[in-house]
Every structure is written in C-alpha cells, then in structure tokens.
Design a protein around this motif. Structure first.
Motif, short mmCIF file in Angstrom:
data_model
loop_
_atom_site.label_atom_id
_atom_site.label_comp_id
_atom_site.label_asym_id
_atom_site.label_seq_id
_atom_site.Cartn_x
_atom_site.Cartn_y
_atom_site.Cartn_z
N GLN A 326 51.96 -9.00 -2.66
CA GLN A 326 51.01 -8.41 -3.63
C GLN A 326 51.54 -8.22 -4.99
O GLN A 326 51.07 -7.99 -5.81
CB GLN A 326 50.59 -6.91 -3.05
N ARG A 330 49.98 -9.62 -8.54
CA ARG A 330 49.79 -8.77 -9.76
C ARG A 330 50.35 -9.26 -10.79
O ARG A 330 49.94 -9.38 -12.08
CB ARG A 330 50.23 -7.04 -9.52
N ASN A 333 49.02 -12.28 -12.25
CA ASN A 333 47.45 -12.06 -12.27
C ASN A 333 46.66 -13.10 -11.57
O ASN A 333 45.66 -13.44 -12.30
CB ASN A 333 47.09 -12.13 -13.91
N ARG A 337 41.95 -11.26 -6.08
CA ARG A 337 42.77 -10.39 -5.26
C ARG A 337 42.34 -9.05 -5.17
O ARG A 337 41.16 -8.61 -6.01
CB ARG A 337 44.39 -10.21 -6.00
N HIS A 339 43.41 -4.82 -3.46
CA HIS A 339 44.54 -3.90 -3.47
C HIS A 339 44.29 -3.11 -1.99
O HIS A 339 43.63 -2.13 -2.15
CB HIS A 339 44.38 -2.74 -4.57
#
Length: 686
Positions: A326, A330, A333, A337, A339
């Motif tokens: 994860q 991020r 980028n 995706r 969260h």
C-alpha cells in the motif's frame, strides 16, 4: 564473503535442486540443525532464563526437541486437543514451550525456563520456515508424513485402482490472467502439465451474477436459481440476503439442494461456501454450525508442532507485504488503487495463511484416506486481487504460491492408496478499474438518493474475505469461554432481519448494482418509476460510467436502457443503439435474472470499456466481479485430457456442474458399500 565463494554457493544450490529428494533432505536437515544451534547460542546471550554451554549442546538440544516432537507431541496433543481447537491452535505454543523445557532438563549444560522455552521454540520454527523457502522444501516430506500418519489413525484408507478426483478452485482467477501467468513462468508446475499434454485449459462463462455464491451453488449443488447477486433484498422475508452470511448460505443450500450435489454421497467439501451435499466437510460456510462436532478432523494439522508458529510467522509476513504494498502504491501513485480498512490486514493474514494451510492439510488428508472426490477452494488470489489488482505484483506472488501448493498436493498423491486426477478451476474472473466513487465522486446509493430526494440505505458492505474470516473465527465460537467470546466479537456480524429503516436500498456486487424500493411487495415498473421520479432513470442511463440499466415495463416485458438506445428482452427488439453491444451473451443472462422473484426494481451495470478492459465497481475494490464486462466473465477449467467435456460451450455454473458430475460419479463408484467412506468415518482421534 568473496565473489568466488558466492559463485560456489550458488552453483552448489543449483546442483542441489536437481539432486535426489533424499540428498536434498539430508542437506536441508544438516543446514537446519546447524543454523538452529547457532541461533540458540545467540538467544542464550540475550535471554536471562536461558543458558547453553556451547555449540555442541545447541545441536543436542535441537535434536532432542525434534525427537520429543516426534514421540511425545501426538500424545500430549491428544490429551489437550480441545484447548488447541478452541484457541485456533494458540494453545500448542504452550506445548512447544514444554518440549523445549523437557529437552533442557534432559541435557547437561542447558538451562531454560518454561516461558523462555516458548520463545525458543517459536524462533526455531522461524528458522525452519525461512530455510524451507531457501531450500525449496515447500513439499517437505516431514509435513506429508505427519498428515498421512494422523489420517490413517482415523480409519483404513479406500484402496482401489479407480482414480479419485481433486477439484481445486482458485477463487476469482480469469482465464486470460492464468494464461499470462503461465507464459510469464509464474506457475511452472501447471505449465508443465500443459506442456506435457496431460491437461488442457477450457474457458467457460459464469452466470449473472458472476460471483462465488451463484457460481458455487451452480457447480456444487447444480442449482443457483434465484441468486440475484452477492447480496439482494428478499421481498417476502423483508431483509437483505447475503452470501457473506453463514446463516443465509446455510438456508440457501437447504432451499437449493436436491440431495444429489456434486459431492454426494462420499465426496469432501473443503473451504467452500456450499457443501455440494458432501458426506464430509471442513471450513464450509453452509455447514459451519456443525464444525465443533467434527473437530477431530483438524487434529492432524495441529499434530505438526511447527504449524502454528508457521501460521503466526507467515501471517506477520503477509501483513508486512500488504502494508508495504500500500505504501509503494501511494508513493508510485499507482492507479487504480483503494485505501483498505485497517481490519483488512487481519482478513488477508487469515485468508492467505491460516485458512490456506488448513485447506492444504485437509486435501492431503483426503488424499491419504483415498476419498473419492474432493472440492476445495483457495481464495487468497481473489482477496488480494480485490484490493491490489488482478495482475500485479501481489497477485503474482499468490499465483506462485498456489503453484507450489498444487505441486505439494500432487506429491502427496504419489503415496495415496489410489491414483488421482487433479482439476484446477475458477468460479469466475475479476475485472479491474477505478471505482464508481473515484470516477464520479458519488457512491451508487448517494447518486440514487440525489436523484430521488430521499435517503438510501447501503446494506451489506462486507466482501467475500469477511465471509472467510467469519468461517475461521466461527470454529472457535462453537466452543465456550473467553476465546469464543473474542471470536464472536471479531467475526463479521450477521445481517439484521428487520427493515433497513429507509424505503430505498442500493446493494453492490462489483459493477452490478441493485436498487430496491422496499415498501413495495412487487417489483416496480418503468412507468411507475418515471411517474414517481421523472429524473431517476434518465439520469442513471446517461451517466457516462453506467453501462446499462434493466427495468420491467407494464406492457413490453423487461427492457435494458442505455444512453442512446433500448433493448427489449422478450422479443430481442433494439431501438436506437444497442446498450448490450459490448456485452456478449448478456441477453441470455439478463433474461434469466429478470425472471427471479427478487430481481431488483432497477439493475445497474457499470460501463465496460473495451479499449482498456475495465469496469467501475460500485464497491471500493480495485478488482471486482458480479456483473457483466471484462475478464470477470472468463473463468477457466484446467482438466486432464482423458476427462470428457461437452462439445458445446459451457455457459453457466449449472452447465459446468453437468459437465463434471460424471467425473465425480465415476470416481465414487469405486467405493463399495462395505468400505468406509468420507460420510461415515470412524473416529479415533479426539
């Protein structure tokens, strides 16, 4: 270390991989004991309650602990097995500590406290797990020998020359993704089957909805009538029915089963939603209420002293992989995706490690008992693909791991009392894409609420991973005491039978969205919807991320609405641009779903983009399934070439059931009435 020494080590490792199994085992054992002894010396310097004279004493302790595990562990576990079962194996850590403490008491020059013994045993298990990976010992004969020994304590195996059948499902893997994995060398064991000409890959087409509930009901029970989606509104009972609810799945099986499912009467169900009318089951959602009375079947898993430490260590590693993945997504980028909620770390660890190891154990146990037919689901890929993508690095790691799992199971069949044919299949695929919320800024329920000016409930936000977690924790909840209460607290809640509190609900199954006006006992028509909410249908169908909308009409039957045209299902009449042009086979599936008693007032399907192959899920999932469009509609069947398949394409899970049922019938015919079967297993373990 010099470069020359490094090259020499690499060359030795390469030669070792091609050496006979017994040479690899001897070398692995020698390296393992040496490494464990060295680690013990280091621990002795760090722990106050642990001392060891020298390296020789360390090797002696390792050897004595191995002997104690082989001789005393089964008896100690037999005496304490209820505690091990109701604590999901955590009690066995105390047995590990006792083994280390007894070993130190026997040997001169070694002193260890009981609690230090638990840590010592845990660290030694960690060393074994790491070296097993380095030495490619995933097919370790030690593991298989323990499973075989425990299985044959239960009963005599069925011995016959008639091949048994292993149906091993990779939940959610699409046929195109499988082929790319094979071409990339991610699954060399399966690739060897295809290259050797023993197996072939066949694509088949799932139903609408393309999700595990509908697919497994069709495959295992031969009937998935009325399963609208992963979750839907039951108008008669006035509540949401969900395939993530253990109670609902049990009720569905009772309603759908004819008693002649794929695994009837002598087959075994492992890790599935439905039992297939099997005589024996483990980790099966529809039968989980009976797990407490069948706990003896888990004895062999805990009989391996290293399994619980292995589960804990690999679970920690799985959490690290997810967290680092994860963070990397991020930083890079990466799109699309999501969260995930923090609880997903637990879901991933349980599903990808604990339940997978339990399922592998269960299948190996069946193999050593000669069970005629086994259907087992491996759902780690589906869970990871939902959150990290269907064809990325995380998914590739799972596919590599599954390939090794299948190699391990095939190795177990070499010592089975009967030959086995192995079939690998999937129940559906997955399609990828940014979610509807990410594209529009609104969830489906928020969009509908905006258009009708009323509050809209969004019931049942859990995905299939929560169902798997519920199955695992429900085993402990069958017991009593604090562990059971903790398990109940962690397990996903059952849906409330009461009204949702608002007259409108929107339910999501991947890119399939279902809208219900719950105050009405019957399905609303297009005319009624237009009169009450003039902007609702026009705004839905013109949303650029909506593929099509299905509604009933008063005079013309059901109609599929698109931004520039309409398609009437009854007479296959198209007005304007066909909204189903990008969805091959959609007409057949929509007609069937439209006939279900609980078909929604409005059925929405996210827009499939043929150029990019993606769909927008109405749930917050990167990879999704449940509707139409993309690779979610292309599962596969990898089967031995000698097993016959129908000449026509396999369309629908019920059709797949009809195709494979003769394979299962033939395998079960070998068990004569006088032989013990999976349905009637004499129990000698606790």
């Amino acid at each position: 270390m010099s470069a020359r020494a490094g090259v020499a080590i690499l060359n030795a490792m390469a030669r070792l991989r091609s050496a006979p199994w017994w040479v690899k085992r001897v070398v692995f054992t020698a390296v393992l004991w040496t490494a464990e002894a060295a680690v013990l010396i280091g621990l002795a310097g760090a722990l106050d309650g642990f001392s060891i004279a020298d390296f020789r004493a360390g090797v002696a302790l390792v050897v004595v602990m191995a002997l104690l595990n082989a001789l005393l562990w089964p008896f100690a576990l037999w005496l304490t097995f209820p505690f091990a079962f109701f604590t999901l194996g955590l009690f066995t850590l105390l047995l590990n500590g006792a083994v280390a403490w007894i070993g130190a008491a026997i040997l001169p020059g070694v002193t260890i406290g009981f609690w230090e013994g638990i840590l010592v045993a845990f660290v030694l298990a960690f060393v074994q797990v790491v070296l097993a990976v380095v030495f490619s010992q995933e097919d370790d004969m030690y593991d298989r020998r323990i499973v075989r020994r425990t299985a044959r304590r239960e009963r005599d195996p069925i011995e016959t020359d008639e091949p048994g059948l292993l149906l091993l499902e990779i939940d959610g893997l699409a046929e195109p993704v499988l082929r790319r994995a094979l071409d990339a060398g991610l699954m060399p064991h399966l690739a060897a089957w295809l290259e050797g000409g023993t197996h072939r890959v066949t694509s088949w087409e799932p139903d609408l909805s393309s999700q595990t509930g509908a697919s497994q009901a069709g495959i295992l029970l031969g009937n998935n009538e009325g399963i609208v989606a992963f979750r839907w509104w039951d108008r008669e009972r006035r509540r949401v029915v969900s395939c993530s609810s253990l109670r609902d799945v049990a009720e569905l099986e009772a309603h759908l089963s004819t008693g002649e499912g794929l695994l009837h009467p002598d087959g075994a169900s492992r890790g599935n939603l439905f039992s297939g009318d099997a005589g024996d089951w483990m980790l099966t959602s529809s039968k989980i209420v009976g797990e407490r009375h069948r706990r003896h079947k888990y004895f062999g898993f805990y009989d391996n002293a290293y399994n619980v430490p292995r589960v804990l260590l690999l679970s920690v590693w799985e959490v690290i992989l997810e967290a680092s993945g994860q963070v990397h997504a991020r930083v890079a980028n990466r799109r699309p995706r999501i969260h995930p909620h923090l609880s997903y770390l637990l879901v991933r660890a349980v599903t990808n490690v604990y339940l997978q190891l339990l399922t592998v154990y269960a299948v190996m146990r069946d193999v050593y008992l000669g069970v005629p037919v086994v259907y087992a689901t491996f759902f780690a890929y589906d869970e990871v693909a939902h959150h990290s993508g269907i064809d990325g690095g995380a998914a590739h790691r799972i596919l590599r791991r599954l390939d090794r799992v299948f190699a391990k199971i095939e190795a177990a069949t070499q010592a089975a009392p009967r030959p086995y044919r192995i079939v690998i299949l999937s129940d559906h695929g997955q399609s990828e894409g940014a979610t509807f919320l990410q594209r529009t800024g609104l969830t489906l329920e928020q969009l509908v609420a905006q258009l009708v000016g009323e509050a809209v409930a969004a019931e049942g936000r859990t995905d299939e991973g929560d169902d798997h977690l519920g199955v695992a924790l429900s085993e402990a909840a069958q017991g009593s005491g604090g562990v059971a209460r903790a398990a109940r607290a962690l397990a996903p809640a059952e849906p409330d039978e009461a009204d949702p509190g608002t007259p409108l609900i929107a339910l999501a199954s991947g890119c399939l969205g279902l809208v219900y006006f719950t105050e009405h006992a019957e399905r609303l028509t297009r005319e009624q919807l237009d009169e009450a909410f003039p902007e609702l249908l026009p705004q839905l169908v013109t949303n650029e991320h909506m593929g099509f909308v299905l509604v009933a009409t008063e005079r013309d039957g059901a109609v599929v609405l698109g931004a520039e045209g309409e398609h009437y299902l009854d007479d296959d009449r198209v007005v304007g641009v066909d909204p189903l042009a990008a969805y091959p086979g959609a007409l057949r599936h929509l007609r069937r779903t439209n006939g279900f008693a609980n078909a929604p007032d409005i059925l929405c399907n996210g827009r499939f983009d043929p150029q990019h192959g993606d769909v927008p899920a109405f749930e917050e999932l990167v990879g999704s399934h449940g509707g139409l469009g993309g690779t979610q509609a292309h599962p596969f069947l990898l089967s031995p070439v000698e097993l016959p398949l129908p000449d026509e394409p396999i369309v629908g899970a019920e059709a797949l059931h009809r195709a494979v049922k003769p394979w299962a019938v033939r395998a079960m015919q070998a068990a004569t009435p006088g032989e013990p079967t999976a349905a009637a297993t004499p129990v000698s373990a606790p």
